[in-house]
Design a protein around this motif. Structure first.
Motif, PDB file in Angstrom:
ATOM      1  N   LYS A  18       0.860  -1.187   0.000  1.00  0.00           N
ATOM      2  CA  LYS A  18       0.000   0.000   0.000  1.00  0.00           C
ATOM      3  C   LYS A  18       0.888   1.225   0.000  1.00  0.00           C
ATOM      4  O   LYS A  18       1.676   1.433   0.922  1.00  0.00           O
ATOM      5  CB  LYS A  18      -0.931   0.019   1.211  1.00  0.00           C
ATOM      6  N   LEU A  19       0.755   2.017  -1.043  1.00  0.00           N
ATOM      7  CA  LEU A  19       1.517   3.254  -1.176  1.00  0.00           C
ATOM      8  C   LEU A  19       0.723   4.420  -0.599  1.00  0.00           C
ATOM      9  O   LEU A  19      -0.509   4.443  -0.667  1.00  0.00           O
ATOM     10  CB  LEU A  19       1.838   3.528  -2.635  1.00  0.00           C
ATOM     11  N   SER A  20       1.451   5.392  -0.079  1.00  0.00           N
ATOM     12  CA  SER A  20       0.851   6.621   0.414  1.00  0.00           C
ATOM     13  C   SER A  20       1.534   7.819  -0.234  1.00  0.00           C
ATOM     14  O   SER A  20       2.719   7.752  -0.576  1.00  0.00           O
ATOM     15  CB  SER A  20       0.994   6.732   1.935  1.00  0.00           C
ATOM     16  N   CYS A  21       0.787   8.893  -0.374  1.00  0.00           N
ATOM     17  CA  CYS A  21       1.311  10.146  -0.911  1.00  0.00           C
ATOM     18  C   CYS A  21       0.787  11.272  -0.034  1.00  0.00           C
ATOM     19  O   CYS A  21      -0.399  11.592  -0.079  1.00  0.00           O
ATOM     20  CB  CYS A  21       0.871  10.320  -2.352  1.00  0.00           C
ATOM     21  N   ALA A  22       1.670  11.834   0.790  1.00  0.00           N
ATOM     22  CA  ALA A  22       1.286  12.935   1.668  1.00  0.00           C
ATOM     23  C   ALA A  22       1.482  14.248   0.924  1.00  0.00           C
ATOM     24  O   ALA A  22       2.588  14.539   0.452  1.00  0.00           O
ATOM     25  CB  ALA A  22       2.135  12.898   2.931  1.00  0.00           C
ATOM     26  N   ALA A  23       0.410  15.018   0.829  1.00  0.00           N
ATOM     27  CA  ALA A  23       0.434  16.267   0.064  1.00  0.00           C
ATOM     28  C   ALA A  23       0.441  17.479   0.991  1.00  0.00           C
ATOM     29  O   ALA A  23      -0.139  17.440   2.090  1.00  0.00           O
ATOM     30  CB  ALA A  23      -0.789  16.330  -0.845  1.00  0.00           C
ATOM     31  N   SER A  24       1.099  18.542   0.551  1.00  0.00           N
ATOM     32  CA  SER A  24       1.114  19.788   1.314  1.00  0.00           C
ATOM     33  C   SER A  24       1.319  20.966   0.376  1.00  0.00           C
ATOM     34  O   SER A  24       1.749  20.797  -0.765  1.00  0.00           O
ATOM     35  CB  SER A  24       2.231  19.745   2.377  1.00  0.00           C
ATOM     36  N   GLY A  25       0.986  22.160   0.867  1.00  0.00           N
ATOM     37  CA  GLY A  25       1.221  23.375   0.098  1.00  0.00           C
ATOM     38  C   GLY A  25       0.081  23.808  -0.800  1.00  0.00           C
ATOM     39  O   GLY A  25       0.211  24.799  -1.533  1.00  0.00           O
ATOM     40  N   PHE A  26      -1.033  23.089  -0.758  1.00  0.00           N
ATOM     41  CA  PHE A  26      -2.203  23.476  -1.548  1.00  0.00           C
ATOM     42  C   PHE A  26      -3.428  22.830  -0.903  1.00  0.00           C
ATOM     43  O   PHE A  26      -3.309  22.003   0.005  1.00  0.00           O
ATOM     44  CB  PHE A  26      -2.054  23.033  -3.004  1.00  0.00           C
ATOM     45  N   THR A  27      -4.613  23.210  -1.391  1.00  0.00           N
ATOM     46  CA  THR A  27      -5.859  22.670  -0.857  1.00  0.00           C
ATOM     47  C   THR A  27      -6.153  21.338  -1.533  1.00  0.00           C
ATOM     48  O   THR A  27      -6.754  21.289  -2.607  1.00  0.00           O
ATOM     49  CB  THR A  27      -7.009  23.666  -1.055  1.00  0.00           C
ATOM     50  N   PHE A  28      -5.701  20.280  -0.880  1.00  0.00           N
ATOM     51  CA  PHE A  28      -5.733  18.932  -1.453  1.00  0.00           C
ATOM     52  C   PHE A  28      -7.132  18.532  -1.904  1.00  0.00           C
ATOM     53  O   PHE A  28      -7.309  17.955  -2.983  1.00  0.00           O
ATOM     54  CB  PHE A  28      -5.201  17.954  -0.393  1.00  0.00           C
ATOM     55  N   ARG A  29      -8.142  18.859  -1.126  1.00  0.00           N
ATOM     56  CA  ARG A  29      -9.501  18.384  -1.396  1.00  0.00           C
ATOM     57  C   ARG A  29     -10.091  19.004  -2.663  1.00  0.00           C
ATOM     58  O   ARG A  29     -11.149  18.579  -3.125  1.00  0.00           O
ATOM     59  CB  ARG A  29     -10.413  18.682  -0.211  1.00  0.00           C
ATOM     60  N   ASN A  30      -9.435  20.015  -3.232  1.00  0.00           N
ATOM     61  CA  ASN A  30      -9.945  20.691  -4.429  1.00  0.00           C
ATOM     62  C   ASN A  30      -9.449  20.073  -5.742  1.00  0.00           C
ATOM     63  O   ASN A  30      -9.872  20.507  -6.817  1.00  0.00           O
ATOM     64  CB  ASN A  30      -9.550  22.165  -4.425  1.00  0.00           C
TER      65      ASN A  30
END
Length: 121
Positions: A18-30
């Motif tokens: 199972k791969l994960s990708c943690a996002a930051s610096g923007f509004t991910f839900r958009n």
């Protein structure tokens, strides 16, 4: 904008990761998000895409029925569950932000460094 992928490794054929990708610096839900992969000596291949709400998903024929994309907008994280892995799934897997579509093909403006998946006995 930043992505940090994790969860890759070496696994035997038929195994799971199972791969994960943690996002930051923007509004991910958009944003819609994708997973892509790049095998040695080949260009990047699209694997899967998920819409911003997580209600629509699409897969490349090569992974359909084996991989599942999902997201947790509260955690700003994208996932890829990979089952029944095959040697041909060996590649660098990375996540990418979709900024639009052209002829139904997603277009990307940011992507991560990737996490290596190796399927071998």
């Amino acid at each position: 904008v930043q992505f940090v992928e994790s969860g890759g490794g070496m696994v035997q054929p038929g195994g799971s990761l199972k791969l994960s990708c943690a996002a930051s610096g923007f509004t991910f839900r958009n944003y819609d998000m994708s997973w892509l992969r790049k095998a040695p000596g080949k260009g990047p291949d699209w694997v899967s895409v998920i819409n911003s709400h997580g209600s629509l998903t699409y897969y490349a024929d090569s992974v359909k029925g084996r991989f599942t994309i999902s997201r947790d907008n509260a955690k700003n994280t994208l996932y890829l569950q990979m089952n029944s892995l095959k040697p041909e799934d060996t590649a660098l897997y990375f996540c990418a932000r979709v900024y639009g579509y052209r002829d139904y093909d997603p277009k990307y403006d940011y992507w991560g460094q990737g996490t290596q998946v190796t399927v071998s006995s």
